[in-house]
Design an enzyme around this catalytic site. Structure first.
Site, mmCIF file in Angstrom:
data_model
loop_
_atom_site.group_PDB
_atom_site.id
_atom_site.type_symbol
_atom_site.label_atom_id
_atom_site.label_comp_id
_atom_site.label_asym_id
_atom_site.label_seq_id
_atom_site.Cartn_x
_atom_site.Cartn_y
_atom_site.Cartn_z
ATOM 1 N N ARG A 131 0.810 -1.221 0.000
ATOM 2 C CA ARG A 131 0.000 0.000 0.000
ATOM 3 C C ARG A 131 0.846 1.275 0.000
ATOM 4 O O ARG A 131 1.881 1.338 0.671
ATOM 5 C CB ARG A 131 -0.932 0.012 1.215
ATOM 6 C CG ARG A 131 -1.974 -1.089 1.180
ATOM 7 C CD ARG A 131 -2.748 -1.193 2.476
ATOM 8 N NE ARG A 131 -3.759 -2.254 2.393
ATOM 9 C CZ ARG A 131 -3.506 -3.542 2.634
ATOM 10 N NH1 ARG A 131 -2.291 -3.931 3.008
ATOM 11 N NH2 ARG A 131 -4.464 -4.448 2.520
ATOM 12 N N HIS A 155 -0.618 -2.518 -4.707
ATOM 13 C CA HIS A 155 -0.040 -3.473 -5.669
ATOM 14 C C HIS A 155 0.008 -2.943 -7.101
ATOM 15 O O HIS A 155 -0.247 -3.687 -8.049
ATOM 16 C CB HIS A 155 -0.819 -4.793 -5.639
ATOM 17 C CG HIS A 155 -0.704 -5.557 -4.356
ATOM 18 N ND1 HIS A 155 0.421 -5.511 -3.556
ATOM 19 C CD2 HIS A 155 -1.573 -6.413 -3.743
ATOM 20 C CE1 HIS A 155 0.239 -6.307 -2.510
ATOM 21 N NE2 HIS A 155 -0.965 -6.843 -2.584
ATOM 22 N N HIS A 184 2.677 -12.880 -5.170
ATOM 23 C CA HIS A 184 1.556 -12.904 -4.231
ATOM 24 C C HIS A 184 0.873 -14.279 -4.203
ATOM 25 O O HIS A 184 -0.365 -14.365 -4.189
ATOM 26 C CB HIS A 184 0.546 -11.819 -4.604
ATOM 27 C CG HIS A 184 -0.257 -11.286 -3.463
ATOM 28 N ND1 HIS A 184 -0.973 -12.102 -2.613
ATOM 29 C CD2 HIS A 184 -0.463 -10.014 -3.014
ATOM 30 C CE1 HIS A 184 -1.591 -11.359 -1.714
ATOM 31 N NE2 HIS A 184 -1.296 -10.084 -1.936
ATOM 32 N N TYR A 205 -0.728 -17.602 -2.771
ATOM 33 C CA TYR A 205 -1.453 -18.002 -1.562
ATOM 34 C C TYR A 205 -1.215 -19.495 -1.350
ATOM 35 O O TYR A 205 -1.572 -20.308 -2.210
ATOM 36 C CB TYR A 205 -2.958 -17.779 -1.732
ATOM 37 C CG TYR A 205 -3.421 -16.346 -1.696
ATOM 38 C CD1 TYR A 205 -4.239 -15.899 -0.661
ATOM 39 C CD2 TYR A 205 -3.103 -15.445 -2.707
ATOM 40 C CE1 TYR A 205 -4.716 -14.593 -0.628
ATOM 41 C CE2 TYR A 205 -3.569 -14.137 -2.687
ATOM 42 C CZ TYR A 205 -4.366 -13.721 -1.645
ATOM 43 O OH TYR A 205 -4.832 -12.424 -1.626
ATOM 44 N N ASP A 262 -1.778 -9.240 8.564
ATOM 45 C CA ASP A 262 -1.557 -8.557 7.282
ATOM 46 C C ASP A 262 -0.538 -7.464 7.575
ATOM 47 O O ASP A 262 -0.837 -6.271 7.521
ATOM 48 C CB ASP A 262 -2.862 -7.987 6.729
ATOM 49 C CG ASP A 262 -2.712 -7.510 5.282
ATOM 50 O OD1 ASP A 262 -1.614 -7.677 4.702
ATOM 51 O OD2 ASP A 262 -3.686 -6.966 4.727
ATOM 52 N N GLU A 301 5.089 -12.657 1.506
ATOM 53 C CA GLU A 301 5.492 -11.811 0.377
ATOM 54 C C GLU A 301 6.767 -11.037 0.728
ATOM 55 O O GLU A 301 6.743 -10.125 1.551
ATOM 56 C CB GLU A 301 4.381 -10.825 0.026
ATOM 57 C CG GLU A 301 3.036 -11.459 -0.253
ATOM 58 C CD GLU A 301 1.905 -10.460 -0.080
ATOM 59 O OE1 GLU A 301 1.880 -9.461 -0.836
ATOM 60 O OE2 GLU A 301 1.070 -10.649 0.820
#
Length: 344
Positions: free
Chosen positions: A84, A109, A178, A180, A245, A309
């Protein structure tokens, strides 16, 4: 010995510029990985459990349509700046730059059409594939023409991701993948039985918009102390956390170092993350809500995957005491991350 295959995966819709999307399959004795020329997306990654059975451990879609619609950056390389940027603004050399806001009040992103949504030019290597693209000056509001190379190579049980870039003007850059992960296999309902450790003494607290406050806080005595392995479900309950996060602050320097480890005791699968990057965003899929239908009709609910990440610190372009994300003409951005898979 690594085998590399290429095949057509689909075609981009005309409204997205058309073009053929290729899939590259890298396979060793212990790992099989599939990567698209769209967004350098890892669509599948198969590793063995302790019984030598393969399972796909990354979330994603069976068909191209899943990746051309809105999704939470499954498997993609994100940029020009990962994570961000507060209010989508930064000032450099006295000039203010405004980026597209795609995450509430922030830019996330890379903006509306970041590196994850464009076609890259592939070149097959003996044990991998190198993707290249030219990001034009002004793309998504960022200054400078940026040449970018992302190279995936497979060495036995180790997937290596190298990011390189060169710019014509000073510009911020922070690239990551990114993917998962769920070491029980994609489509498994949660990651609560995973054990996670992160080699970081400090982390970045965030405000309600997930922007770092500027404080670099010690993990000691908090729920962010992951220096010893924790079982994720128990840990979240113990510290009353909705999930992670957050950026974990890594030792600075260009040397390869172990920064995180994940272990799934029931299957025995392990994953280690090594990197040269200064930060690690640990994300526990808090925004997954079961609305997306993934591979093999899997549903992806909250906490059904985790991301590790490797990147620069979030909003670093607005925080002078954070590691600088700025790249100058004549310099080269060059970072590598190693994902090492095994069993225990």
């Amino acid at each position: 010995m690594v085998e590399v295959k290429r095949e057509v995966f689909g075609h981009m819709p005309p409204e997205d510029g058309g073009g053929e999307v290729e899939k590259f399959v890298l396979q060793s004795d212990s790992v099989r990985v599939e990567i698209l020329s769209l967004g350098c997306i890892i669509t599948a990654l198969e590793t063995r459990d302790r019984a030598k059975q393969f399972a796909d451990i990354v979330l994603g879609f069976d068909k191209l349509e899943g990746y051309t619609r809105k999704h939470p950056f499954f498997g993609a390389v994100v940029g020009r700046v990962a994570n961000r940027i507060a209010k989508g603004k930064f000032t450099m050399d006295g000039k203010e730059y405004q980026l597209f806001l795609n995450n509430g009040p922030n830019s996330l992103h890379g903006g509306a059409r970041g590196f994850d949504k464009v076609l890259w030019s592939p070149q097959v290597l003996p044990n991998g594939v190198c993707f290249y693209r030219l990001s034009p000056d002004g793309e998504e509001g960022y200054p400078g023409e940026l040449k970018v190379w992302v190279t995936y190579t497979l060495n036995g049980s180790e997937l290596v991701i190298n990011y390189r870039a060169q710019t014509s003007k000073k510009t911020p850059i922070s690239l990551t993948n990114h993917a998962y992960f769920n070491l029980a296999g994609q489509g498994s309902p949660d990651i609560y039985d995973h054990e996670i450790s992160i080699e970081a003494d400090s982390y970045l607290p965030v405000d309600d918009a997930k922007i770092p406050t500027g404080e670099v806080a010690a993990v000691q005595g908090t729920g962010f102390d992951l220096r010893q392995p924790v079982q994720l479900g128990k840990h979240l309950k113990q510290f009353h956390l909705d999930g992670f996060d957050h950026n974990f602050c890594l030792p600075l320097g260009q040397a390869r170092r172990l920064v995180a480890r994940a272990h799934h005791p029931p299957s025995g699968r392990t994953m280690e993350v090594h990197t040269t990057q200064p930060g690690l965003q640990f994300y526990t899929g808090n925004n997954l809500d079961g609305s997306l239908k993934g591979k093999r009709a899997a549903i992806y609910p909250k906490h059904s995957a985790f991301c590790l990440e490797t990147q620069n610190w979030p909003d670093a372009v607005n925080k002078p005491h954070f590691p600088s994300p700025l790249l100058l003409p004549g310099e080269e951005y060059n970072h590598t991350t190693w994902l090492c898979f095994g069993t225990a």
